[in-house]
Design a protein around this motif. Structure first.
Motif, PDB file in Angstrom:
ATOM      1  N   TRP A  87     -19.068 -60.329 -28.199  1.00  0.00           N
ATOM      2  CA  TRP A  87     -19.383 -61.227 -27.088  1.00  0.00           C
ATOM      3  C   TRP A  87     -20.522 -62.178 -27.418  1.00  0.00           C
ATOM      4  O   TRP A  87     -20.766 -63.153 -26.678  1.00  0.00           O
ATOM      5  CB  TRP A  87     -19.757 -60.407 -25.844  1.00  0.00           C
ATOM      6  N   CYS A  88     -21.238 -61.935 -28.510  1.00  0.00           N
ATOM      7  CA  CYS A  88     -22.433 -62.721 -28.867  1.00  0.00           C
ATOM      8  C   CYS A  88     -22.058 -63.818 -29.867  1.00  0.00           C
ATOM      9  O   CYS A  88     -21.736 -63.518 -31.016  1.00  0.00           O
ATOM     10  CB  CYS A  88     -23.491 -61.799 -29.468  1.00  0.00           C
ATOM     11  N   TYR A 162     -26.801 -60.263 -16.968  1.00  0.00           N
ATOM     12  CA  TYR A 162     -25.575 -59.977 -17.706  1.00  0.00           C
ATOM     13  C   TYR A 162     -24.438 -59.621 -16.748  1.00  0.00           C
ATOM     14  O   TYR A 162     -23.282 -60.017 -16.960  1.00  0.00           O
ATOM     15  CB  TYR A 162     -25.812 -58.829 -18.689  1.00  0.00           C
ATOM     16  N   LYS A 166     -20.734 -61.509 -16.116  1.00  0.00           N
ATOM     17  CA  LYS A 166     -19.586 -60.670 -16.475  1.00  0.00           C
ATOM     18  C   LYS A 166     -19.675 -60.182 -17.914  1.00  0.00           C
ATOM     19  O   LYS A 166     -18.654 -59.956 -18.575  1.00  0.00           O
ATOM     20  CB  LYS A 166     -18.257 -61.417 -16.266  1.00  0.00           C
ATOM     21  N   ASN A 167     -20.904 -60.042 -18.395  1.00  0.00           N
ATOM     22  CA  ASN A 167     -21.132 -59.530 -19.743  1.00  0.00           C
ATOM     23  C   ASN A 167     -21.399 -58.030 -19.608  1.00  0.00           C
ATOM     24  O   ASN A 167     -22.544 -57.579 -19.592  1.00  0.00           O
ATOM     25  CB  ASN A 167     -22.316 -60.247 -20.385  1.00  0.00           C
ATOM     26  N   ASP A 168     -20.324 -57.269 -19.506  1.00  0.00           N
ATOM     27  CA  ASP A 168     -20.390 -55.859 -19.146  1.00  0.00           C
ATOM     28  C   ASP A 168     -20.575 -54.997 -20.391  1.00  0.00           C
ATOM     29  O   ASP A 168     -19.605 -54.516 -20.987  1.00  0.00           O
ATOM     30  CB  ASP A 168     -19.107 -55.478 -18.406  1.00  0.00           C
ATOM     31  N   LEU A 169     -21.820 -54.779 -20.790  1.00  0.00           N
ATOM     32  CA  LEU A 169     -22.073 -53.997 -22.005  1.00  0.00           C
ATOM     33  C   LEU A 169     -21.528 -52.576 -21.913  1.00  0.00           C
ATOM     34  O   LEU A 169     -20.982 -52.078 -22.908  1.00  0.00           O
ATOM     35  CB  LEU A 169     -23.572 -53.973 -22.321  1.00  0.00           C
TER      36      LEU A 169
END
Length: 223
Positions: A87-88, A162, A166-169
């Motif tokens: 994602w990064c 996050y 929607k950046n669901d780690l």
């Protein structure tokens, strides 16, 4: 163009909101605050350094096959890249640059692996997306990153951001903990001693892959 030049260009476009990067402008001070706090914490200075012994590890590749540092070091020096996840975008640029330099690593007898806390499915996506010929290993719970002194917990305000993005780690990593590794690059000699270390609390800064070539050449000459 150097890796850092590509990262700087991406960062400028992202902050400017140029297509396809439509991020709300209010997120940038929050992300900058988190980076500044991690830099100020001094954690990077406490991570393992050149001259110290690297922790041994066994991690699974995207196919579930265990890969051990001992087996890799039996073949030659080992280049490790700790990165945050598929994602990064900064990490993806770095993986692509490492892929470009892979033949030069191999010419010096070295193996290259990337280590991320993400799930096997996301590692496979990383490999496809970046056209990688080296393995990505899954560091569940960031335990190996912790052994190198790289694991940190995201501050609550960054977790909230996050979630908004929607950046669901927890989903990416199949781990409820909101932790990440600081991006880092290591060269480990066959004796298990770290010959090169670069740790970046600022995730937008990454060393050039060819900065490790002189170290690898020296290890090759003195093998």
């Amino acid at each position: 163009m150097t890796l850092q030049a590509k990262l700087d260009a991406f960062k400028a476009d992202f902050k400017a909101g140029k297509a396809p990067y439509f991020a709300p402008p209010e997120i940038h001070p929050i992300m900058a605050r988190a980076t500044a706090e991690l830099v100020a914490s001094g954690q990077a200075g406490r991570a393992l350094k050149a001259g110290e012994r690297a922790p041994a590890f066994v991690l699974n590749d995207p196919d579930g096959k265990p890969v051990s540092s001992a087996a890799l070091l039996a073949k030659g020096p080992l280049v490790l890249s700790f990165y945050r996840g598929v994602w990064c975008p900064y990490c993806n640029f770095e993986l692509q640059a490492l892929q470009e330099t892979l033949p030069q690593f191999q010419a010096r007898g070295a193996s290259l692996v990337a280590i991320s806390p993400q799930t096997a499915a996301n590692s496979r996506k990383s490999q496809r997306q970046n056209k990688l010929d080296f393995p990505i290993l899954s560091d569940v719970h960031n335990d190996v990153a912790a052994a190198f002194g790289l694991r940190f917990t995201l501050p609550d305000y960054l977790v909230d951001l996050y979630k908004q993005l929607k950046n669901d780690l927890p989903a990416f990593n199949d781990d409820p903990a909101w932790t990440l590794p600081m991006p880092a690059r290591y060269v480990i000699g066959q004796d298990g001693i770290i010959a090169y270390a670069e740790v970046n609390p600022d995730y937008t800064r990454r060393p050039e892959p060819d900065s490790m070539l002189a170290v690898l050449q020296d290890l090759l000459v003195h093998a």
